[in-house]
Design an enzyme around this catalytic site. Structure first.
Site, PDB file in Angstrom:
ATOM      1  CE  LYS A   1       3.398   3.288  -1.087  1.00  0.00           C
ATOM      2  NZ  LYS A   1       2.132   2.560  -0.896  1.00  0.00           N
ATOM      3  NE  ARG A   2       7.939  -5.702   2.249  1.00  0.00           N
ATOM      4  CZ  ARG A   2       6.759  -5.436   2.802  1.00  0.00           C
ATOM      5  NH1 ARG A   2       6.209  -4.272   2.598  1.00  0.00           N
ATOM      6  NH2 ARG A   2       6.140  -6.333   3.558  1.00  0.00           N
TER       7      ARG A   2
END
Length: 294
Positions: free
Chosen positions: A103-104
């Site tokens: 989830k960058r």
């Protein structure tokens, strides 16, 4: 240009199983012989790696992919990150497609660094990405997808209850946020569509929200879905089926605790953790097949 989603669909169809096993191990999921050895960050990471590898050995001919949630590794600092990479390498060696649930996102050079960290090289085929920065933050990832044949799954409609606080907010045109995000995802992936009609830029769409999933599936024909929420979060085969197209394609359903911690349930009592993981993966395959009428 290689399309990783074509490869994923090929693998799903070869195994007749649109399931991804989530390797999200917590120490309490480990059997006693491994748990008692996990006393330092280094020894805990080594125990987790051994746990993962035994599960991979048992499910590699059942599921086409694994998803590794980075938080459960990063908590052990360098040792955990190393175990995460070793897990990914072992899964790849055994023919599995590997997704890193990280989830960058950010903008500019920071997004470029994240894209290089996770999508360059041979370890990860897909990563999860946050859409909030908009195109500035997405473009570094899609550039690598096109150049290196990798994929991303962008958060659209998540499976947790409070996701609706943001993702169901309606804009001035009466459009929910998750639909607007879906439009952007389709746009961002338009240049990476493969032979099955799906792009390398997919969406995360929870199994706990079948009505929203059905709306997204109907509207965004080229967007492949990663579907969390099956099992422990309350999702089931019937709910997950809303994310698939009329050909039974277009999605892959994640199950983490329901597979890796299956041996702790009454249903699989008496089996080793890895044998129970295999049985749980086979059960999920049957559940999805029944829901999809396949």
């Amino acid at each position: 240009m290689k399309n990783i989603t074509d490869t994923l669909i090929d693998r799903i169809e070869a195994l007749k199983n649109p399931t991804v096993a989530g390797l999200d191990p917590r120490l309490e999921y480990l059997p006693e012989d491994l748990k008692k050895c996990a006393v330092t960050p280094e020894s805990a990471s080594q125990a987790i790696l051994e746990f993962n590898c035994r599960i991979i050995d048992e499910i590699k001919d059942v599921v086409p992919a694994v998803k590794i949630q980075s938080a459960f590794y990063e908590m052990y600092s360098f040792y955990g990150v190393r175990a995460m990479e070793q897990t990914a390498a072992y899964a790849k060696k055994n023919g599995l497609i590997v997704m890193a649930d990280v989830k960058r996102n950010d903008i500019g050079s920071t997004a470029e660094a994240y894209a290089a960290a996770y999508l360059k090289g041979d370890l990860y085929d897909y990563i999860t990405v946050n859409p909030y920065p908009g195109y500035d933050g997405i473009k570094p990832f899609t550039d690598v997808c096109k150049a290196d044949g990798k994929g991303i799954f962008v958060l659209a409609r998540m499976s947790n209850p409070s996701a609706a606080q943001l993702q169901n907010v309606v804009d001035k045109d009466g459009k929910p946020m998750y639909i607007r995000v879906g439009e952007l995802i389709a746009e961002w992936g338009n240049s990476t569509i493969g032979k099955y009609g799906y792009s390398a830029v997919g969406a995360v769409v929870g199994a706990t929200n079948p009505d929203e999933a059905r709306s997204l599936r109907k509207t965004f024909k080229s967007v492949f879905f990663l579907v969390p929420g099956y099992g422990a979060q309350g999702g089931n085969g019937k709910g997950a089926a809303a994310s698939f197209d009329e050909n039974g394609r277009g999605a892959i359903v994640n199950n983490s605790r329901g597979i890796i911690a299956a041996y702790m349930t009454d249903k699989y009592k008496g089996l080793s953790y890895y044998k129970a993981a295999r049985e749980a993966a086979l059960f999920m395959q049957q559940d999805l097949a029944a829901a999809l009428n396949k």
